[in-house]
Design a protein around this motif. Structure first.
Motif, mmCIF file in Angstrom:
data_model
loop_
_atom_site.group_PDB
_atom_site.id
_atom_site.type_symbol
_atom_site.label_atom_id
_atom_site.label_comp_id
_atom_site.label_asym_id
_atom_site.label_seq_id
_atom_site.Cartn_x
_atom_site.Cartn_y
_atom_site.Cartn_z
ATOM 1 N N ARG A 286 -6.689 -5.040 1.206
ATOM 2 C CA ARG A 286 -5.548 -4.947 0.289
ATOM 3 C C ARG A 286 -5.800 -5.705 -1.012
ATOM 4 O O ARG A 286 -5.286 -5.317 -2.066
ATOM 5 C CB ARG A 286 -4.271 -5.427 0.976
ATOM 6 N N GLU A 287 -6.594 -6.797 -0.937
ATOM 7 C CA GLU A 287 -6.917 -7.530 -2.161
ATOM 8 C C GLU A 287 -7.896 -6.732 -3.023
ATOM 9 O O GLU A 287 -7.769 -6.690 -4.253
ATOM 10 C CB GLU A 287 -7.494 -8.902 -1.807
ATOM 11 N N ALA A 289 -8.043 -3.597 -3.119
ATOM 12 C CA ALA A 289 -7.247 -2.505 -3.690
ATOM 13 C C ALA A 289 -6.526 -2.949 -4.953
ATOM 14 O O ALA A 289 -6.464 -2.197 -5.943
ATOM 15 C CB ALA A 289 -6.241 -2.016 -2.656
ATOM 16 N N ARG A 290 -5.995 -4.152 -4.945
ATOM 17 C CA ARG A 290 -5.290 -4.635 -6.143
ATOM 18 C C ARG A 290 -6.236 -4.770 -7.324
ATOM 19 O O ARG A 290 -5.883 -4.432 -8.461
ATOM 20 C CB ARG A 290 -4.613 -5.975 -5.840
ATOM 21 N N VAL A 320 -9.837 -6.383 7.406
ATOM 22 C CA VAL A 320 -8.394 -6.390 7.604
ATOM 23 C C VAL A 320 -8.054 -7.505 8.581
ATOM 24 O O VAL A 320 -8.554 -7.510 9.712
ATOM 25 C CB VAL A 320 -7.878 -5.042 8.154
ATOM 26 N N GLU A 333 -6.024 1.054 4.964
ATOM 27 C CA GLU A 333 -5.314 -0.136 4.474
ATOM 28 C C GLU A 333 -5.566 -0.300 2.977
ATOM 29 O O GLU A 333 -4.640 -0.590 2.195
ATOM 30 C CB GLU A 333 -5.775 -1.376 5.231
ATOM 31 N N PHE A 334 -6.816 -0.117 2.572
ATOM 32 C CA PHE A 334 -7.148 -0.168 1.139
ATOM 33 C C PHE A 334 -6.327 0.851 0.356
ATOM 34 O O PHE A 334 -5.738 0.530 -0.689
ATOM 35 C CB PHE A 334 -8.649 0.099 0.957
ATOM 36 N N ALA A 337 -2.537 -0.006 0.079
ATOM 37 C CA ALA A 337 -2.350 -1.077 -0.905
ATOM 38 C C ALA A 337 -2.619 -0.570 -2.323
ATOM 39 O O ALA A 337 -1.936 -0.966 -3.277
ATOM 40 C CB ALA A 337 -3.264 -2.249 -0.581
ATOM 41 N N ARG A 385 5.663 -0.213 1.930
ATOM 42 C CA ARG A 385 5.390 -1.647 2.074
ATOM 43 C C ARG A 385 5.459 -2.068 3.532
ATOM 44 O O ARG A 385 4.637 -2.861 4.005
ATOM 45 C CB ARG A 385 6.398 -2.441 1.242
ATOM 46 N N LEU A 388 2.300 -1.038 5.295
ATOM 47 C CA LEU A 388 1.184 -1.934 4.988
ATOM 48 C C LEU A 388 1.324 -3.241 5.764
ATOM 49 O O LEU A 388 0.349 -3.741 6.338
ATOM 50 C CB LEU A 388 1.131 -2.204 3.484
ATOM 51 N N ASN A 391 0.058 -2.951 9.146
ATOM 52 C CA ASN A 391 -1.333 -2.464 9.262
ATOM 53 C C ASN A 391 -1.375 -1.044 9.825
ATOM 54 O O ASN A 391 -2.212 -0.711 10.661
ATOM 55 C CB ASN A 391 -2.168 -3.391 10.153
#
Length: 422
Positions: A286-287, A289-290, A320, A333-334, A337, A385, A388, A391
């Motif tokens: 997820r990080e 992805a941001r 993850v 997950e990517f 996000a 949200r 996410l 998971n």
């Protein structure tokens, strides 16, 4: 890019090209060694190992025999090399039995003999031979904890090497004094041979102390037998310079970078500028992805690092840390996000998938994100949200009908990510 190009179809063509570039039938034959004066013995382990064995058989000029273990459903017919199947990502008794048989296969060789070792991603789980004093159950429990902890693949494999009777160079030592040629398909960031299948046939500079530090870092409390093995140093792997490991030749037949370059060529042929951001991106899915969403926004707003139409390509292996009850999968997950970070940015599409066809423990490679992913999800009553946080990327994209399913690809060069900005 032509007006009638379908972004979904283009992304899928790029993904398919990445997978095709790593097929053993194409990559393996040019790197085969010369036949030896003595016997040729083939061993292998990983999701691509059976297909590698088939490619080897069809191009080898002399006699050979051997044993290869691959994931359930990934076997292919071979005439002279025996193919067996076992579980991945959590090992099972079939994998343990295969590991013992592989050690038996290389026993008693001479300096005139050649061992060709076919190594690909997934080999760590498929070759689970516990060190003396440990059980398969010990390794299964620790493996599950590591997979859910957020540890990198390098950290996970460091622990595996020091709890094994076959990894960390031990299999190469069992081949001595025969010559060993490793043919590798890399699925790890940086293409480090010690991390591909946890390095059974290469020396390992890491230590039991390193493995203990990793367990402490992720607050994992192992079984007493595991802790004792590491604290005593009895699980130490074979180090560079070991006299049993002098005749090892390691050759890469496919890497994540090769796959990204193949996808980039598909983009160019469609009038899209490819930008390869890296083949070894790690960290929380997820990080990552941001960060990549921020780059995609920069393309739209400021024409940097290039102007649309452009595709941002990347590989590597994110992680993850599982907190929810969902089915996980680092690529989905990517993507979930990423969709939230992009928040419906116009003209932006994405595909992420594992090149082995399996994202996490699901028989699904990955998924697609479209500019209206969030709107379509909310119209169906989904809460992105919340998905996410749970998971549950697989459940989310499955409901939308945006899962990407390839079936067994018979190779593995890790994750593929493409963000298309039109």
């Amino acid at each position: 890019m032509t007006p009638d190009t379908d972004p979904r179809a283009l992304l899928r063509r790029m993904f398919d090209a990445a997978i095709a570039a790593a097929q053993p039938a194409i990559c393996l034959p040019p790197l085969l060694p010369e036949p030896p004066a003595g016997r040729t013995v083939v061993i292998g382990f990983g999701k691509g190992s059976a297909e590698m064995a088939r490619a080897l058989e069809s191009h080898w000029p002399g006699e050979l025999s051997g044993l290869v273990v691959t994931r359930y459903g990934y076997a292919v017919p071979c005439e002279r090399i025996e193919i067996v199947e076992a579980a991945h990502p959590v090992p099972d008794a079939a994998g343990e039995a295969a590991a013992r048989r592989i050690l038996d296969t290389v026993a008693g060789l001479s300096a005139d003999d050649l061992v060709i070792c076919l190594v690909s991603g997934g080999g760590s789980a498929l070759l689970p031979l516990p060190a003396p004093g440990l059980t398969l159950a010990d390794k299964q429990a620790l493996g599950r904890a590591l997979l859910q902890s957020g540890a990198t693949i390098g950290e996970i494999n460091c622990v595996r090497r020091h709890l094994s009777a076959i990894k960390g160079g031990r299999l190469a030592a069992a081949c001595h004094p025969a010559r060993v040629v490793n043919l590798l398909i890399s699925d790890v960031p940086g293409d480090g041979p010690t991390d591909i299948a946890s390095g059974p046939t290469v020396p390992d500079p890491s230590t039991c102390a390193d493995a203990l530090a990793i367990l402490r870092r992720y607050a994992i409390d192992p079984a007493p037998a595991v802790r004792q093995l590491l604290e005593s140093g009895a699980g130490e792997s074979l180090k560079p310079g070991d006299p049993r490991l002098p005749a090892i030749d390691t050759r890469f037949i496919a890497t994540p970078q090769m796959a990204l370059e193949a996808a980039a060529e598909v983009a160019r042929q469609s009038g899209i500028t490819p930008v390869i951001l890296g083949d070894s991106i790690e960290g929380e899915a997820r990080e990552a992805a941001r960060v990549l969403a921020g780059i995609a926004r920069q393309v739209r707003r400021h024409g940097q690092p290039g102007t649309a139409p452009l595709v941002l390509l990347s590989g590597g292996e994110t992680t993850v840390t599982v907190h929810g009850q969902g089915r996980g999968g680092r690529n989905v997950e990517f993507l979930l996000a990423l969709a939230l970070a992009l928040d419906g940015q116009p003209g932006t599409w994405a595909l992420a998938g594992d090149t082995d066809g399996v994202d996490g423990q699901e028989e699904i490679a990955g998924a697609l994100v479209t500019p209206d992913t969030l709107a379509r999800a909310r119209a169906l009553g989904l809460v992105p949200r919340a998905a996410l946080d749970d998971n549950d990327g697989h459940g989310f994209f499955g409901t939308l009908g945006d899962a990407v399913v390839t079936g067994p690809t018979l190779t593995n060069v890790n994750d593929f990510r493409a963000i298309l900005v039109l």
